[in-house]
Design a protein around this motif. Structure first.
Motif, PDB file in Angstrom:
ATOM      1  N   HIS A   1      29.571   4.337  -7.156  1.00  0.00           N
ATOM      2  CA  HIS A   1      30.423   5.504  -7.427  1.00  0.00           C
ATOM      3  C   HIS A   1      30.889   6.172  -6.132  1.00  0.00           C
ATOM      4  CE1 HIS A   1      28.421   4.719 -11.227  1.00  0.00           C
ATOM      5  NE2 HIS A   1      29.437   5.321 -11.793  1.00  0.00           N
ATOM      6  N   ASN A   2      30.805   5.417  -5.038  1.00  0.00           N
ATOM      7  CA  ASN A   2      31.297   5.860  -3.733  1.00  0.00           C
ATOM      8  C   ASN A   2      30.599   7.118  -3.225  1.00  0.00           C
ATOM      9  OD1 ASN A   2      33.014   5.186  -1.587  1.00  0.00           O
ATOM     10  ND2 ASN A   2      34.513   6.735  -2.197  1.00  0.00           N
ATOM     11  N   LEU A   3      29.337   7.262  -3.618  1.00  0.00           N
ATOM     12  CA  LEU A   3      28.520   8.362  -3.112  1.00  0.00           C
ATOM     13  C   LEU A   3      27.700   7.816  -1.937  1.00  0.00           C
ATOM     14  CD1 LEU A   3      27.363   9.779  -6.569  1.00  0.00           C
ATOM     15  CD2 LEU A   3      29.151  10.706  -5.079  1.00  0.00           C
ATOM     16  N   MET A   4      28.397   7.490  -0.855  1.00  0.00           N
ATOM     17  CA  MET A   4      27.780   6.728   0.217  1.00  0.00           C
ATOM     18  C   MET A   4      26.687   7.485   0.985  1.00  0.00           C
ATOM     19  SD  MET A   4      29.083   4.002  -0.555  1.00  0.00           S
ATOM     20  CE  MET A   4      28.120   3.108   0.651  1.00  0.00           C
ATOM     21  N   PRO A   5      26.826   8.783   1.278  1.00  0.00           N
ATOM     22  CA  PRO A   5      25.726   9.462   1.982  1.00  0.00           C
ATOM     23  C   PRO A   5      24.415   9.417   1.196  1.00  0.00           C
ATOM     24  CG  PRO A   5      27.728  10.765   2.118  1.00  0.00           C
ATOM     25  CD  PRO A   5      28.002   9.668   1.139  1.00  0.00           C
ATOM     26  N   GLN A   6      24.501   9.678  -0.105  1.00  0.00           N
ATOM     27  CA  GLN A   6      23.294   9.628  -0.942  1.00  0.00           C
ATOM     28  C   GLN A   6      22.738   8.209  -1.016  1.00  0.00           C
ATOM     29  OE1 GLN A   6      26.245  11.085  -1.635  1.00  0.00           O
ATOM     30  NE2 GLN A   6      26.041  12.671  -3.231  1.00  0.00           N
ATOM     31  N   ALA A   7      23.648   7.238  -1.117  1.00  0.00           N
ATOM     32  CA  ALA A   7      23.207   5.846  -1.203  1.00  0.00           C
ATOM     33  C   ALA A   7      22.498   5.425   0.081  1.00  0.00           C
ATOM     34  CB  ALA A   7      24.399   4.933  -1.481  1.00  0.00           C
ATOM     35  N   LEU A   8      23.084   5.736   1.223  1.00  0.00           N
ATOM     36  CA  LEU A   8      22.482   5.339   2.501  1.00  0.00           C
ATOM     37  C   LEU A   8      21.114   5.983   2.695  1.00  0.00           C
ATOM     38  CD1 LEU A   8      25.635   5.468   4.809  1.00  0.00           C
ATOM     39  CD2 LEU A   8      24.353   3.432   4.117  1.00  0.00           C
TER      40      LEU A   8
ATOM     41  N   GLY B   1      33.551  13.755 -16.199  1.00  0.00           N
ATOM     42  CA  GLY B   1      33.598  14.748 -15.139  1.00  0.00           C
ATOM     43  C   GLY B   1      32.349  15.586 -15.026  1.00  0.00           C
ATOM     44  N   ARG B   2      31.328  15.243 -15.779  1.00  0.00           N
ATOM     45  CA  ARG B   2      30.063  15.994 -15.735  1.00  0.00           C
ATOM     46  C   ARG B   2      29.151  15.316 -14.703  1.00  0.00           C
ATOM     47  NH1 ARG B   2      28.052  16.841 -21.818  1.00  0.00           N
ATOM     48  NH2 ARG B   2      26.434  17.996 -20.674  1.00  0.00           N
ATOM     49  N   LYS B   3      29.540  15.434 -13.453  1.00  0.00           N
ATOM     50  CA  LYS B   3      28.888  14.656 -12.408  1.00  0.00           C
ATOM     51  C   LYS B   3      27.468  15.122 -12.110  1.00  0.00           C
ATOM     52  CE  LYS B   3      33.224  13.143 -10.416  1.00  0.00           C
ATOM     53  NZ  LYS B   3      34.066  12.974  -9.205  1.00  0.00           N
ATOM     54  N   GLU B   4      27.207  16.405 -12.213  1.00  0.00           N
ATOM     55  CA  GLU B   4      25.840  16.884 -11.990  1.00  0.00           C
ATOM     56  C   GLU B   4      24.909  16.355 -13.074  1.00  0.00           C
ATOM     57  OE1 GLU B   4      25.627  21.079 -11.561  1.00  0.00           O
ATOM     58  OE2 GLU B   4      26.831  21.129  -9.710  1.00  0.00           O
ATOM     59  N   ARG B   5      25.404  16.350 -14.307  1.00  0.00           N
ATOM     60  CA  ARG B   5      24.589  15.819 -15.404  1.00  0.00           C
ATOM     61  C   ARG B   5      24.372  14.324 -15.238  1.00  0.00           C
ATOM     62  NH1 ARG B   5      20.436  15.608 -18.361  1.00  0.00           N
ATOM     63  NH2 ARG B   5      20.714  15.089 -20.561  1.00  0.00           N
ATOM     64  N   ALA B   6      25.398  13.605 -14.786  1.00  0.00           N
ATOM     65  CA  ALA B   6      25.261  12.169 -14.542  1.00  0.00           C
ATOM     66  C   ALA B   6      24.190  11.914 -13.492  1.00  0.00           C
ATOM     67  CB  ALA B   6      26.595  11.583 -14.087  1.00  0.00           C
ATOM     68  N   ASP B   7      24.221  12.696 -12.419  1.00  0.00           N
ATOM     69  CA  ASP B   7      23.236  12.532 -11.352  1.00  0.00           C
ATOM     70  C   ASP B   7      21.823  12.829 -11.867  1.00  0.00           C
ATOM     71  OD1 ASP B   7      22.520  12.053  -8.567  1.00  0.00           O
ATOM     72  OD2 ASP B   7      22.055  14.190  -8.516  1.00  0.00           O
ATOM     73  N   GLU B   8      21.710  13.846 -12.691  1.00  0.00           N
ATOM     74  CA  GLU B   8      20.410  14.195 -13.264  1.00  0.00           C
ATOM     75  C   GLU B   8      19.840  13.023 -14.078  1.00  0.00           C
ATOM     76  OE1 GLU B   8      18.722  17.269 -16.661  1.00  0.00           O
ATOM     77  OE2 GLU B   8      20.509  17.813 -15.524  1.00  0.00           O
ATOM     78  N   VAL B   9      20.699  12.387 -14.841  1.00  0.00           N
ATOM     79  CA  VAL B   9      20.254  11.241 -15.641  1.00  0.00           C
ATOM     80  C   VAL B   9      19.904  10.067 -14.740  1.00  0.00           C
ATOM     81  CG1 VAL B   9      20.993   9.522 -17.338  1.00  0.00           C
ATOM     82  CG2 VAL B   9      21.522  11.942 -17.692  1.00  0.00           C
TER      83      VAL B   9
ATOM     84  N   GLY C   1      24.448   7.890 -17.858  1.00  0.00           N
ATOM     85  CA  GLY C   1      25.010   8.552 -16.686  1.00  0.00           C
ATOM     86  C   GLY C   1      26.480   8.222 -16.493  1.00  0.00           C
ATOM     87  N   GLU C   2      26.856   6.968 -16.764  1.00  0.00           N
ATOM     88  CA  GLU C   2      28.261   6.560 -16.639  1.00  0.00           C
ATOM     89  C   GLU C   2      29.149   7.372 -17.573  1.00  0.00           C
ATOM     90  OE1 GLU C   2      29.650   4.547 -14.606  1.00  0.00           O
ATOM     91  OE2 GLU C   2      28.084   3.226 -13.833  1.00  0.00           O
ATOM     92  N   LEU C   3      28.682   7.595 -18.788  1.00  0.00           N
ATOM     93  CA  LEU C   3      29.488   8.342 -19.751  1.00  0.00           C
ATOM     94  C   LEU C   3      29.677   9.790 -19.305  1.00  0.00           C
ATOM     95  CD1 LEU C   3      28.120   6.983 -23.150  1.00  0.00           C
ATOM     96  CD2 LEU C   3      30.221   6.347 -21.965  1.00  0.00           C
ATOM     97  N   TYR C   4      28.605  10.389 -18.775  1.00  0.00           N
ATOM     98  CA  TYR C   4      28.749  11.753 -18.248  1.00  0.00           C
ATOM     99  C   TYR C   4      29.709  11.768 -17.060  1.00  0.00           C
ATOM    100  CZ  TYR C   4      24.888  13.605 -21.079  1.00  0.00           C
ATOM    101  OH  TYR C   4      24.101  14.023 -22.116  1.00  0.00           O
ATOM    102  N   TRP C   5      29.588  10.784 -16.187  1.00  0.00           N
ATOM    103  CA  TRP C   5      30.443  10.706 -15.005  1.00  0.00           C
ATOM    104  C   TRP C   5      31.914  10.596 -15.421  1.00  0.00           C
ATOM    105  CZ3 TRP C   5      29.293  11.071  -9.827  1.00  0.00           C
ATOM    106  CH2 TRP C   5      30.289  10.666  -8.926  1.00  0.00           C
TER     107      TRP C   5
END
Length: 218
Positions: free
Chosen positions: A203-210, A170-178, A163-167
């Motif tokens: 990855h500073n995705l705080m709403p999803q994290a919370l 810039g392939r953030k949707e693919r990173a999230d999928e993984v 997922g880090e490599l996809y992120w």
């Protein structure tokens, strides 16, 4: 005392009748004394007795490295691979040595040989992915990381790294999928939720994290 011991052993053990262990001991003692030439000769003699001794060949390589004879170091690594084809570490060591000597194409070819020889070994492919990342070979790193997840889909570190490599690309949707596969890796769903929340927070995705942290503690 060491010079006296060596002199005694050399006298008691005529070169023509020395065994593998005799040459090994002499090589270690010469090396301890700092006599690279004699140590090299002794270890080479030991290898003529037992060519498959990985330990002795690595000791010889270490001496050659200190002596700065790169060509001989590379030849001995190739010999190590030829004599012990199941030693995956030898391929990695040779590739890194080639890289340090500015021979990136040969280094990459050596790693491809390792990938083919140890096709089903996750630990080897993990090492390859790490090397490719360090060398800036991002396409190869991604390919190895994708293979790792196929070989061992339940290893968390492989999933996170892919997922880090996809992120990073810039392939953030693919990173999230993984990364969302983390939800299924733990028998306790709350642990999976907490682990995915950690990744989101990193990855500073705080709403999803919370949201996931709240679900995990319910």
């Amino acid at each position: 005392e060491l010079p006296l011991l060596l002199a005694q052993l050399e006298k008691e053990w005529p070169a023509a009748s020395r065994s593998f262990s005799d040459w090994e001991l002499l090589g270690r003692l010469y090396d301890e004394r700092g006599d690279a030439g004699s140590a090299t000769a002794a270890f080479r003699a030991a290898l003529r007795k037992e060519p498959h001794s990985n330990d002795i060949r690595r000791r010889l390589i270490a001496i050659l490295e200190r002596s700065g004879v790169t060509a001989e170091v590379l030849r001995e690594y190739e010999q190590l691979i030829a004599q012990a084809p199941g030693d995956s570490r030898a391929y990695l060591e040779l590739a890194e040595r080639l890289e340090r000597s500015g021979q990136r194409p040969r280094a990459l070819q050596t790693l491809k040989r390792a990938a083919a020889r140890f096709a089903g070994d996750p630990s080897l492919h993990s090492a390859l992915a790490d090397l490719y990342q360090r060398w800036g070979e991002s396409d190869l790193a991604l390919s190895e990381s994708e293979l790792l997840v196929r070989l061992d889909p339940r290893e968390e570190s492989y999933v996170v790294n892919l997922g880090e490599l996809y992120w990073a690309r810039g392939r953030k949707e693919r990173a999230d999928e993984v990364w969302r596969r983390l939800l299924t890796l733990h028998p306790n769903r709350a642990l999976g939720q907490a682990r995915l929340a950690d990744v989101y927070a990193e990855h500073n995705l705080m709403p999803q994290a919370l949201e996931l942290y709240q679900k995990a503690v319910k």
